[in-house]
Write an enzyme that holds these catalytic residues in place. Structure first.
Site, short mmCIF file in Angstrom:
data_model
loop_
_atom_site.label_atom_id
_atom_site.label_comp_id
_atom_site.label_asym_id
_atom_site.label_seq_id
_atom_site.Cartn_x
_atom_site.Cartn_y
_atom_site.Cartn_z
N LYS A 5 -0.60 6.91 5.87
CA LYS A 5 0.47 5.90 5.81
C LYS A 5 0.07 4.91 4.73
O LYS A 5 -0.93 4.20 4.86
CB LYS A 5 0.61 5.20 7.16
CG LYS A 5 1.58 4.02 7.13
CD LYS A 5 2.06 3.66 8.53
CE LYS A 5 2.93 2.43 8.50
NZ LYS A 5 3.65 2.23 9.76
N GLU A 54 -3.94 4.18 7.73
CA GLU A 54 -3.10 3.24 6.99
C GLU A 54 -3.93 2.22 6.21
O GLU A 54 -4.22 1.14 6.72
CB GLU A 54 -2.15 2.51 7.94
CG GLU A 54 -1.19 1.58 7.21
CD GLU A 54 -0.31 0.73 8.12
OE1 GLU A 54 -0.61 0.61 9.32
OE2 GLU A 54 0.67 0.18 7.62
P1 13P Z 1 6.24 -2.67 7.85
O1 13P Z 1 7.11 -1.49 7.52
O2 13P Z 1 7.00 -3.85 8.40
O3 13P Z 1 5.31 -3.02 6.73
O4 13P Z 1 5.31 -2.23 9.05
C1 13P Z 1 4.72 -0.99 9.02
C2 13P Z 1 3.47 -1.02 9.76
O5 13P Z 1 3.29 -0.26 10.69
C3 13P Z 1 2.44 -1.98 9.36
O6 13P Z 1 1.23 -1.67 9.98
#
Ligand code: 13P
Length: 339
Positions: free
Chosen positions: A219, A177
């Protein structure tokens, strides 16, 4: 490394009409969310709230997996089983956030790098034994005057790749991510440039550490205008820019891409996903939201047992809407309901 298991897990994470719930807020983030609705952030309240979400009837139709915080991996569901086992019984893959948060990178304008690689091989083995089948590591890229620097993008890409290799070695699917924050007054064009640079560096690092693209989930944030920019890109522009960047940078061999919501409104997050999923893409696209799935449920709950049913209904609704959006069917469904 069990490649068959990795393939099976990755495919299940992005299976049609389903997405991933991020419920891996650290105790600090949870405190912020709970205090917004007047709930004390105790270990038991965190367990109660997360059980409310996980035990929502029928939500497994729209959830392929849940990302848990370390504390939750070790907590029990209301039926006495460990939460990862409870989720697995419902057909939901348990995942775990394994990074240990952000620190400043020296000699930068407080840009961040993510910690948590030390001892990760050992922890990963334990998580596998506890039933976790995928993991998450969040890197944060901030847009501002003269940032992100190459230093920040490079440091985060390498940490993500080292983490991903450790996951795959332990037969756990890495969700990588690299989040480009939407805070700031930058344009959508600038966000697109930063996403492109970040993703290019991220995939170059994956190659450098021999990470298998076939067993990897990205992600990502969406390419939106900075929150305080007066011109906010519309749904179609966000979708076009985001998909264009992804096509340029993410190999088609990858099993899927999921999105974070990043502080967008619940409806925007759904509308953006719907527009992107309706395009012809080389990979399945779906959600991995925390706030955009949980906000209405949290507001309905407010820590009261009497509100559990209303909170579960709100959560089920958002999961269902995003499940439809992941197939590009959300807008048509809204129009049908309005007719
Ligand atoms: P949000 O969808 O609230 O941005 O959170 C996703 C997430 O896992 C952030 O690390």
């Amino acid at each position: 490394m069990d490649k068959a298991l990795l393939s099976k897990t990755a495919a299940a994470m992005v299976a049609g009409g389903k997405g991933v719930l991020a419920a891996d807020e650290s105790a600090g983030t949870c405190e912020k969310r709970f205090s917004s609705v007047g709930v004390e952030c105790t270990e038991e309240n965190r367990r109660t709230y997360r059980n409310l979400l996980f035990s929502t009837q029928g939500v497994e139709k729209f959830l392929s997996g849940v990302i848990l915080f370390d504390e939750t991996v070790r907590q029990k569901a209301n039926d006495g089983s460990l939460i990862p086992q409870y989720l697995a019984k419902k057909g939901i893959l348990p995942g775990v956030k394994v990074d240990k948060g952000l620190v400043n990178i020296p000699f930068t304008k407080e840009e961040k790098v993510t910690e948590g690689l030390d001892g990760l091989q050992k922890r990963m083995k334990e998580y596998f034994d506890l039933g976790c089948r995928f993991a998450k590591w969040r890197a944060v890229i901030t847009i501002g005057a003269d940032i992100p620097t190459h230093t920040c993008i490079y440091a985060n890409a390498h940490a993500l790749a080292r983490y991903a290799a450790i996951c795959q070695e332990a037969s756990i699917v890495p969700m990588i991510e690299p989040e480009v924050l939407l805070d700031g007054d930058h344009t959508a064009e600038r966000s697109e440039e930063v996403h492109e640079a970040t993703l290019r560096a991220t995939y170059a690092a994956m190659a450098a550490y021999n990470v298998s693209i076939e067993h990897l989930i990205l992600k990502t944030s969406m390419v939106v205008s900075g929150k305080s920019n007066a011109r906010q890109a519309g749904v179609d522009e966000v979708a076009e820019r985001t998909v264009r960047v992804l096509r340029r940078t993410v190999p088609a061999a990858q099993p899927g891409i999921v999105f974070l919501s990043g502080g967008q409104s619940d409806e925007s997050a759904t509308a953006h996903l719907n527009a992107m999923a309706a395009m012809k893409n080389p990979w399945p696209l779906t959600f991995s939201y925390s706030r955009a799935l949980q906000n209405p449920a949290l507001k309905a709950w407010r820590g009261q047992t009497g509100n559990v049913a209303a909170a579960q209904k709100a959560f089920h609704h958002r999961a269902q809407m995003n499940g439809l959006a992941s197939q590009g069917k959300w807008k048509a469904e809204l129009e049908k309901q309005a007719a």
